[in-house]
Design a protein around this motif. Structure first.
Motif, short mmCIF file in Angstrom:
data_model
loop_
_atom_site.label_atom_id
_atom_site.label_comp_id
_atom_site.label_asym_id
_atom_site.label_seq_id
_atom_site.Cartn_x
_atom_site.Cartn_y
_atom_site.Cartn_z
N LEU A 37 0.66 -1.14 0.04
CA LEU A 37 0.23 0.04 -0.03
C LEU A 37 0.95 1.30 -0.01
CD1 LEU A 37 -3.00 -0.94 2.42
CD2 LEU A 37 -2.97 -0.41 0.05
N VAL A 38 2.10 1.39 0.93
CA VAL A 38 2.94 2.29 0.71
C VAL A 38 3.16 2.58 -0.57
CG1 VAL A 38 4.97 3.18 1.74
CG2 VAL A 38 3.29 2.00 3.32
N ASN A 39 3.79 1.70 -1.22
CA ASN A 39 4.48 1.68 -2.51
C ASN A 39 3.48 2.17 -3.77
OD1 ASN A 39 7.03 1.53 -3.59
ND2 ASN A 39 6.34 -0.04 -4.88
N ILE A 99 9.70 5.17 4.44
CA ILE A 99 8.52 4.92 4.94
C ILE A 99 8.02 3.62 5.37
CG2 ILE A 99 6.13 5.60 4.64
CD1 ILE A 99 7.16 7.93 2.77
N ALA A 100 8.17 2.66 4.51
CA ALA A 100 7.78 1.31 4.76
C ALA A 100 8.61 0.46 5.40
CB ALA A 100 7.45 0.62 3.23
N ALA A 101 9.92 1.08 5.91
CA ALA A 101 10.85 0.34 6.53
C ALA A 101 10.35 -0.71 7.66
CB ALA A 101 11.98 1.23 7.08
N LEU A 227 4.58 -0.85 -8.85
CA LEU A 227 3.86 -0.60 -7.66
C LEU A 227 3.78 -1.71 -6.63
CD1 LEU A 227 0.19 0.73 -9.36
CD2 LEU A 227 2.48 2.02 -8.54
N ILE A 228 4.32 -3.08 -7.16
CA ILE A 228 4.34 -4.23 -6.34
C ILE A 228 5.93 -4.51 -5.99
CG2 ILE A 228 2.08 -4.92 -7.04
CD1 ILE A 228 3.41 -6.77 -8.83
N ILE A 229 6.90 -3.73 -6.78
CA ILE A 229 7.98 -4.17 -6.55
C ILE A 229 8.91 -4.23 -5.22
CG2 ILE A 229 9.20 -2.07 -6.88
CD1 ILE A 229 10.22 -5.60 -8.70
#
Length: 262
Positions: A37-39, A99-101, A227-229
């Motif tokens: 979702l973040v990506n 952000i997603a770390a 977007l999903i990488i």
């Protein structure tokens, strides 16, 4: 052939492709959702804005080319577009990773437990929240390693001739190395392996890690796939850690630091 020997015969291409199947493992899918979702939100919005601006930026870049190179317009134009995509995709993927770390670390942790059958002592979302200051400090370490080198290469983009030829290649190789560091760092950091020791381990298989990072970099530039990488790369890097690096840093349930031999 031992499992360790088989692991060293596998290259970065294998681990990147393996990441696509790992994101759909039962019990892992739910940990893919948050980094995904973040990506999607960040990269989707960023690339929508980029493609709206390309029509202004590329002519401005081409105007910097000296007259004696004007006959190369047909070749330099696609290189200029690729240069913008390379720089833009890496910068925004880096922001998405920061952000997603915490969520990416959790995904790496759960996948490692799935692949090895061993769970970290502080596993789960509460363990990640407790380690949040350390996780963000680690992101700043990566940023401090990245920025000086990135600035040098970015300066090259403004040198006529070099900026349209050599700089994109250097940026691509540097981005591939940094993306390998970025995604492999999640399982390393989960075991509190130091940043320098982690880079030393990856440097011993630099070609394989460049292959892995190069594929991540290329897919980051492809609409929809980019977007999903993020979760795919985390899963592929975690599989690489389990197969190739875990035994160097973990003995039983205890973390160790590899010897600093050259």
């Amino acid at each position: 052939m031992t499992s360790s020997q088989r692991a060293h015969r596998l290259n970065g291409v294998h681990y990147f492709s393996h990441g696509w199947s790992l994101i759909s493992l039962p019990g892992i899918r739910r940990f893919v959702v948050l980094p995904l979702l973040v990506n999607i939100i960040l990269m989707g919005g960023a690339f929508w804005w980029l493609f709206a601006k390309l029509g202004e930026w590329i002519p401005a870049m081409m105007s910097k080319i000296p007259a004696w190179l004007s006959w190369l317009d047909y070749l330099l134009w696609p290189i200029a577009v690729l240069s913008v995509l390379l720089v833009f995709s890496y910068l925004f993927s880096t922001l998405a990773n920061i952000i997603a770390a915490p969520f990416s670390g959790l995904l790496a942790e759960q996948l490692e437990a799935k692949l090895t059958g061993k769970t970290l002592p502080d596993s789960g979302i509460w363990g990640i929240m407790k380690d949040l200051p350390r996780i963000m400090k680690r992101e700043w370490q990566k940023l401090a390693y990245y920025l000086p080198r990135a600035i040098v290469i970015l300066v090259l983009f403004f040198i006529p001739g070099i900026g349209q030829t050599v700089a994109p290649l250097l940026w691509f190789l540097f981005s591939a190395w940094m993306l390998s560091i970025q995604y492999c760092d999640y399982p390393f950091d989960n075991h509190k392996v130091g940043f320098i020791d982690m880079r030393r381990s990856l440097g011993r298989h630099k070609v394989d890690n460049l292959q892995f990072g190069a594929l991540v970099s290329l897919f980051t530039m492809v609409p929809v796939l980019n977007l999903i990488i993020l979760p795919v790369a985390v899963c592929g890097a975690t599989a690489m850690w389990v197969d190739r690096y875990r035994t160097l840093h973990v003995v039983g349930d205890e973390d160790i630091t590899i010897s600093r031999r050259p």
